[in-house]
Design a protein around this motif. Structure first.
Motif, PDB file in Angstrom:
ATOM      1  N   SER A  83     -10.641  -1.894  29.670  1.00 61.94           N
ATOM      2  CA  SER A  83     -11.406  -0.895  30.424  1.00 61.94           C
ATOM      3  C   SER A  83     -10.501  -0.097  31.361  1.00 61.94           C
ATOM      4  O   SER A  83      -9.726  -0.666  32.144  1.00 61.94           O
ATOM      5  N   SER A  84     -10.623   1.222  31.316  1.00 65.27           N
ATOM      6  CA  SER A  84      -9.835   2.094  32.195  1.00 65.27           C
ATOM      7  C   SER A  84     -10.368   2.104  33.627  1.00 65.27           C
ATOM      8  O   SER A  84      -9.686   2.554  34.548  1.00 65.27           O
ATOM      9  N   ALA A  85     -11.608   1.597  33.825  1.00 63.59           N
ATOM     10  CA  ALA A  85     -12.211   1.592  35.157  1.00 63.59           C
ATOM     11  C   ALA A  85     -11.800   0.367  35.969  1.00 63.59           C
ATOM     12  O   ALA A  85     -11.999   0.334  37.189  1.00 63.59           O
ATOM     13  N   ARG A 125     -14.074 -12.119  38.395  1.00 61.13           N
ATOM     14  CA  ARG A 125     -14.069 -11.357  39.640  1.00 61.13           C
ATOM     15  C   ARG A 125     -13.287 -10.071  39.366  1.00 61.13           C
ATOM     16  O   ARG A 125     -12.095 -10.128  39.038  1.00 61.13           O
ATOM     17  N   VAL A 126     -13.950  -8.938  39.505  1.00 61.11           N
ATOM     18  CA  VAL A 126     -13.384  -7.670  39.045  1.00 61.11           C
ATOM     19  C   VAL A 126     -13.217  -6.697  40.208  1.00 61.11           C
ATOM     20  O   VAL A 126     -14.142  -6.489  40.995  1.00 61.11           O
ATOM     21  N   ALA A 127     -12.036  -6.095  40.303  1.00 61.79           N
ATOM     22  CA  ALA A 127     -11.776  -5.003  41.250  1.00 61.79           C
ATOM     23  C   ALA A 127     -11.700  -3.708  40.449  1.00 61.79           C
ATOM     24  O   ALA A 127     -10.993  -3.635  39.442  1.00 61.79           O
ATOM     25  N   LEU A 128     -12.429  -2.697  40.896  1.00 66.55           N
ATOM     26  CA  LEU A 128     -12.501  -1.431  40.175  1.00 66.55           C
ATOM     27  C   LEU A 128     -11.616  -0.372  40.845  1.00 66.55           C
ATOM     28  O   LEU A 128     -11.371  -0.417  42.054  1.00 66.55           O
ATOM     29  N   LYS A 129     -11.188   0.579  40.050  1.00 62.32           N
ATOM     30  CA  LYS A 129     -10.414   1.696  40.592  1.00 62.32           C
ATOM     31  C   LYS A 129     -11.283   2.557  41.485  1.00 62.32           C
ATOM     32  O   LYS A 129     -10.829   3.079  42.508  1.00 62.32           O
ATOM     33  N   GLY A 139     -23.421  -2.498  34.192  1.00 66.43           N
ATOM     34  CA  GLY A 139     -24.435  -2.320  33.156  1.00 66.43           C
ATOM     35  C   GLY A 139     -23.905  -2.588  31.757  1.00 66.43           C
ATOM     36  O   GLY A 139     -24.657  -3.017  30.861  1.00 66.43           O
ATOM     37  N   ILE A 140     -22.633  -2.356  31.539  1.00 66.82           N
ATOM     38  CA  ILE A 140     -22.034  -2.600  30.220  1.00 66.82           C
ATOM     39  C   ILE A 140     -22.061  -4.082  29.876  1.00 66.82           C
ATOM     40  O   ILE A 140     -22.330  -4.475  28.737  1.00 66.82           O
ATOM     41  N   PHE A 141     -21.831  -4.922  30.887  1.00 68.88           N
ATOM     42  CA  PHE A 141     -21.731  -6.363  30.645  1.00 68.88           C
ATOM     43  C   PHE A 141     -23.055  -7.088  30.854  1.00 68.88           C
ATOM     44  O   PHE A 141     -23.202  -8.240  30.438  1.00 68.88           O
ATOM     45  N   ASN A 142     -23.996  -6.439  31.486  1.00 68.80           N
ATOM     46  CA  ASN A 142     -25.225  -7.122  31.889  1.00 68.80           C
ATOM     47  C   ASN A 142     -25.997  -7.704  30.709  1.00 68.80           C
ATOM     48  O   ASN A 142     -26.579  -8.784  30.818  1.00 68.80           O
ATOM     49  N   ALA A 143     -26.017  -6.999  29.592  1.00 71.17           N
ATOM     50  CA  ALA A 143     -26.787  -7.457  28.438  1.00 71.17           C
ATOM     51  C   ALA A 143     -25.909  -8.101  27.371  1.00 71.17           C
ATOM     52  O   ALA A 143     -26.356  -8.332  26.249  1.00 71.17           O
ATOM     53  N   GLN A 144     -24.679  -8.379  27.721  1.00 76.24           N
ATOM     54  CA  GLN A 144     -23.739  -8.927  26.736  1.00 76.24           C
ATOM     55  C   GLN A 144     -23.976 -10.421  26.528  1.00 76.24           C
ATOM     56  O   GLN A 144     -24.378 -11.137  27.452  1.00 76.24           O
ATOM     57  N   ALA A 145     -23.712 -10.895  25.328  1.00 79.15           N
ATOM     58  CA  ALA A 145     -23.882 -12.306  24.996  1.00 79.15           C
ATOM     59  C   ALA A 145     -22.973 -13.163  25.878  1.00 79.15           C
ATOM     60  O   ALA A 145     -21.786 -12.868  26.057  1.00 79.15           O
ATOM     61  N   GLY A 146     -23.546 -14.217  26.446  1.00 77.61           N
ATOM     62  CA  GLY A 146     -22.796 -15.125  27.298  1.00 77.61           C
ATOM     63  C   GLY A 146     -22.829 -14.770  28.764  1.00 77.61           C
ATOM     64  O   GLY A 146     -22.364 -15.560  29.596  1.00 77.61           O
ATOM     65  N   VAL A 147     -23.376 -13.595  29.132  1.00 77.83           N
ATOM     66  CA  VAL A 147     -23.447 -13.171  30.531  1.00 77.83           C
ATOM     67  C   VAL A 147     -24.798 -13.559  31.123  1.00 77.83           C
ATOM     68  O   VAL A 147     -25.846 -13.239  30.555  1.00 77.83           O
ATOM     69  N   MET A 148     -24.777 -14.251  32.243  1.00 79.91           N
ATOM     70  CA  MET A 148     -26.009 -14.651  32.909  1.00 79.91           C
ATOM     71  C   MET A 148     -26.509 -13.537  33.837  1.00 79.91           C
ATOM     72  O   MET A 148     -27.679 -13.161  33.797  1.00 79.91           O
TER      73      MET A 148
END
Length: 295
Positions: A83-85, A125-129, A139-148
């Motif tokens: 991810s570029s973000a 734990r993610v730091a964004l630009k 929102g990209i990861f919210n509905a992904q398999a394995g994400v609570m």
């Protein structure tokens, strides 16, 4: 010595009862001011704990299912890497998450005993630009398999820090004014007690009573007032701590979910409040004795 102790106790109690209304006013003023001081300390400690997991510029928390597979974890890791973000990120496994959980919930032993390491979700734990992109990336990861679930509370955390800082300054400012008022009240209570017993003090001096023997009942009177106010304030601080716990556990406030105060934090606050109350009482009585008791 036995007679001296009996005299000190009897005269101190007599002075407190004789000026009970003024003494009560002094105790209540100290109690209110120290309760404000204690509450400000609790707020500071709670905010510090609540923001500990957001240190290092983290704006996004991706919690995985406790039973997420290695393939699902790897897929999320690859997406974050590409991810570029994303500025930076790191993975916290179940063991490390469980250690953090036990630290944050240290004052809830019953709750801790019902939760095992297998129940705690690992996380990224993610730091964004650009922190403004937290909602979109989440929102990209919210509905992904394995994400609570995905949390992106950084803006709210910053707001809470600013509000709490302002609140602490205001609360401590009010508390300082009230503590000064309490010291003046104690000084006046001791002054009245000295004035009402001026003839007795004169007689005691004539029969050879030492300066310390004359001063002790008056000084002890102020000390008791300060200590009594501090005890009431300590009970109020415990009430504030219980209020925090009630809000967190009954209203399920997401932002305050890690606003946890350990027993060590509360004990430190209680001891600090007791110490300040004792100092204020002793200082007020000492000033009164030095200024109004001519011996």
């Amino acid at each position: 010595m036995a007679y001296s102790v009996d005299y000190v106790v009897r005269e101190t109690a007599s002075n407190l009862w004789r000026n009970r209304l003024m003494s009560l006013a002094a105790v209540l003023t100290i109690a209110v001011s120290l309760a404000l001081v204690g509450s400000a300390l609790l707020i500071k400690q709670g905010v510090s704990v609540a923001t500990s997991q957001w240190q290092g510029g983290t704006q996004l928390l991706i919690f995985l299912e406790p039973n997420a597979t290695k393939a699902q974890t790897s897929a999320i890791n690859d997406q974050l890497k590409a991810s570029s973000a994303v500025k930076s990120y790191f993975y916290v496994n179940q063991a490390a998450s469980y250690v953090e959980f036990k630290r944050l919930e240290a004052n809830q032993p019953d709750f801790l005993s019902s939760v095992t390491q297998k129940d705690i979700p690992p996380s990224f734990r993610v730091a964004l630009k650009d922190p403004a992109e937290a909602a979109a990336v989440g929102g990209i990861f919210n509905a992904q398999a394995g994400v609570m679930k995905v949390q992106y509370n950084r803006a709210a955390i910053n707001t809470m820090l600013k509000i709490s800082s302002i609140a602490q300054v205001v609360i401590l400012g009010l508390a300082t004014i009230l503590l000064l008022s309490a010291s003046v009240l104690i000084l006046n209570v001791i002054r009245v007690a000295i004035f009402s017993r001026r003839r007795e003090v004169t007689v005691m001096k004539l029969v050879g009573a030492t300066n310390m023997f004359i001063r002790i009942p008056f000084m002890l009177e102020g000390l008791i007032q300060g200590l009594a106010g501090a005890i009431v304030a300590g009970l109020a601080v415990l009430g504030v701590r219980r209020l925090f716990g009630y809000i967190i556990h009954h209203f399920k406030a997401q932002l305050l979910s890690s606003f946890v105060l350990s027993n060590h934090d509360v004990l430190f606050t209680e001891l600090f409040v007791l110490a300040i109350g004792t100092v204020v009482g002793a200082l007020g009585s000492l000033l009164a004795v030095r200024r109004y008791l001519d011996i």
